[in-house]
Design an enzyme around this catalytic site. Sequence first.
Site, PDB file in Angstrom:
ATOM      1  CG  HIS A  17      -1.958  -1.017   1.321  1.00  9.25           C
ATOM      2  ND1 HIS A  17      -2.095  -1.860   2.401  1.00  9.25           N
ATOM      3  CD2 HIS A  17      -2.946  -1.366   0.463  1.00  9.25           C
ATOM      4  CE1 HIS A  17      -3.126  -2.671   2.208  1.00  9.25           C
ATOM      5  NE2 HIS A  17      -3.656  -2.403   1.036  1.00  9.25           N
ATOM      6  CE  LYS A  41     -11.973  -6.689   2.633  1.00  6.62           C
ATOM      7  NZ  LYS A  41     -10.680  -6.108   2.212  1.00  6.62           N
ATOM      8  NE  ARG A  90      -2.880  -7.059  -4.395  1.00  5.16           N
ATOM      9  CZ  ARG A  90      -3.493  -7.701  -3.450  1.00  5.16           C
ATOM     10  NH1 ARG A  90      -2.829  -8.051  -2.368  1.00  5.16           N
ATOM     11  NH2 ARG A  90      -4.765  -8.015  -3.551  1.00  5.16           N
ATOM     12  CB  SER A 128      -4.319  -6.457   4.836  1.00  7.51           C
ATOM     13  OG  SER A 128      -3.911  -5.264   4.234  1.00  7.51           O
TER      14      SER A 128
HETATM   15  N1  COA Z   1      -0.242  -4.042  -1.518  1.00 11.01           N
HETATM   16  C1  COA Z   1      -0.618  -4.991  -0.668  1.00 11.01           C
HETATM   17  N2  COA Z   1      -1.866  -5.406  -0.539  1.00 11.01           N
HETATM   18  C2  COA Z   1      -2.783  -4.838  -1.315  1.00 11.01           C
HETATM   19  C3  COA Z   1      -2.472  -3.841  -2.234  1.00 11.01           C
HETATM   20  C4  COA Z   1      -1.121  -3.448  -2.325  1.00 11.01           C
HETATM   21  N3  COA Z   1      -0.710  -2.524  -3.181  1.00 11.01           N
HETATM   22  N4  COA Z   1      -3.577  -3.478  -2.867  1.00 11.01           N
HETATM   23  C5  COA Z   1      -4.572  -4.214  -2.358  1.00 11.01           C
HETATM   24  N5  COA Z   1      -4.094  -5.048  -1.422  1.00 11.01           N
HETATM   25  C6  COA Z   1      -4.830  -6.054  -0.669  1.00 11.01           C
HETATM   26  C7  COA Z   1      -5.243  -5.608   0.679  1.00 11.01           C
HETATM   27  O1  COA Z   1      -4.214  -5.857   1.579  1.00 11.01           O
HETATM   28  C8  COA Z   1      -6.475  -6.432   0.929  1.00 11.01           C
HETATM   29  O2  COA Z   1      -6.070  -7.685   1.371  1.00 11.01           O
HETATM   30  P1  COA Z   1      -7.004  -8.632   2.255  1.00 11.01           P
HETATM   31  O3  COA Z   1      -8.332  -8.715   1.574  1.00 11.01           O
HETATM   32  O4  COA Z   1      -6.225  -9.866   2.224  1.00 11.01           O
HETATM   33  O5  COA Z   1      -7.111  -8.041   3.611  1.00 11.01           O
HETATM   34  C9  COA Z   1      -7.072  -6.564  -0.466  1.00 11.01           C
HETATM   35  O6  COA Z   1      -6.015  -6.349  -1.358  1.00 11.01           O
HETATM   36  C10 COA Z   1      -8.098  -5.549  -0.792  1.00 11.01           C
HETATM   37  O7  COA Z   1      -8.150  -4.617   0.187  1.00 11.01           O
HETATM   38  P2  COA Z   1      -8.117  -3.049   0.096  1.00 11.01           P
HETATM   39  O8  COA Z   1      -7.162  -2.508  -0.891  1.00 11.01           O
HETATM   40  O9  COA Z   1      -8.008  -2.581   1.501  1.00 11.01           O
HETATM   41  O10 COA Z   1      -9.435  -2.736  -0.523  1.00 11.01           O
HETATM   42  P3  COA Z   1     -10.790  -3.179  -0.068  1.00 11.01           P
HETATM   43  O11 COA Z   1     -11.246  -4.106  -1.127  1.00 11.01           O
HETATM   44  O12 COA Z   1     -10.878  -3.622   1.335  1.00 11.01           O
HETATM   45  O13 COA Z   1     -11.484  -1.784  -0.141  1.00 11.01           O
HETATM   46  C11 COA Z   1     -13.100  -0.205  -0.691  1.00 11.01           C
HETATM   47  C12 COA Z   1     -12.568  -1.601  -0.881  1.00 11.01           C
HETATM   48  C13 COA Z   1     -12.933   0.287   0.721  1.00 11.01           C
HETATM   49  C14 COA Z   1     -12.402   0.719  -1.648  1.00 11.01           C
HETATM   50  C15 COA Z   1     -14.583  -0.311  -1.068  1.00 11.01           C
HETATM   51  O14 COA Z   1     -15.159  -1.344  -0.314  1.00 11.01           O
HETATM   52  C16 COA Z   1     -15.320   0.968  -0.794  1.00 11.01           C
HETATM   53  O15 COA Z   1     -15.231   1.903  -1.564  1.00 11.01           O
HETATM   54  N6  COA Z   1     -16.091   1.001   0.317  1.00 11.01           N
HETATM   55  C17 COA Z   1     -16.831   2.177   0.727  1.00 11.01           C
HETATM   56  C18 COA Z   1     -18.318   1.980   0.551  1.00 11.01           C
HETATM   57  C19 COA Z   1     -18.687   2.066  -0.895  1.00 11.01           C
HETATM   58  O16 COA Z   1     -18.613   3.107  -1.531  1.00 11.01           O
HETATM   59  N7  COA Z   1     -19.145   0.936  -1.453  1.00 11.01           N
HETATM   60  C20 COA Z   1     -19.556   0.849  -2.832  1.00 11.01           C
HETATM   61  C21 COA Z   1     -18.392   0.610  -3.724  1.00 11.01           C
HETATM   62  S1  COA Z   1     -18.935   0.457  -5.418  1.00 11.01           S
END
Ligand code: COA
Length: 163
Positions: A17, A41, A90, A128
């Site tokens: 990240h 989550k 990724r 994560s």
């Molecule tokens: N390096 C390491 N890990 C990464 C990464 C990077 N560059 N990019 C993504 N990841 C991993 C994360 O660690 C996470 O791993 P895990 O699932 O094993 O814990 C996974 O990829 C995805 O997580 P993250 O990047 O935190 O994104 P998310 O999918 O949890 O987040 C939101 C999604 C928060 C952007 C989305 O749910 C959101 O916008 N929510 C707000 C409410 C909303 O508007 N909803 C409607 C959306 S259309």
Amino acid sequence: MMIAIYPGTFDPLTNGHLDIIERGSRMFEKLIVAVAESKRKKPLFNLSDRVKMIEESVSHLENVSVESFTNLLVDFMKEKNADVILRGLRVVSDFEYELQLALMNRKLYPECETVFLMPNKKYIFLSSSMVREIALLGGDVSCFVPKPVNEFIKRFVNDKRRD
Ligand code: COA
């Protein structure tokens, strides 16, 4: 001024990240790391701790700020006058979910644009959930997360053991 939002759950922030944040901070005038509550989550770390860990990890980047949000991402973007959603890609398996998210956000807010950046290849298999699992089983995660995150996790795991 081009303002970008980098949203995620960051449970916790990893070096992958941080790599995306550093790349984004060089591309946009202002970058807001937006920490989602992500109740669905059931995050291990609470929202304010996730924000604090990121703040300490990005203190060297002048144009980066950290905020939490509990509403829709596109509404948070409007509040902040942001133009761009920044996401990391990724591996191919990330693509389907990211495409769905980007197209849904565009449907909800046609003016928003999603920009994808690739992290350094040493971070592409990092996530994560792996960091959480290793840490909770007593493993060393210091090479996967920024120093302030590692310090926080060590304290967190020790406190948990004492409970
Ligand atoms: N390096 C390491 N890990 C990464 C990464 C990077 N560059 N990019 C993504 N990841 C991993 C994360 O660690 C996470 O791993 P895990 O699932 O094993 O814990 C996974 O990829 C995805 O997580 P993250 O990047 O935190 O994104 P998310 O999918 O949890 O987040 C939101 C999604 C928060 C952007 C989305 O749910 C959101 O916008 N929510 C707000 C409410 C909303 O508007 N909803 C409607 C959306 S259309």
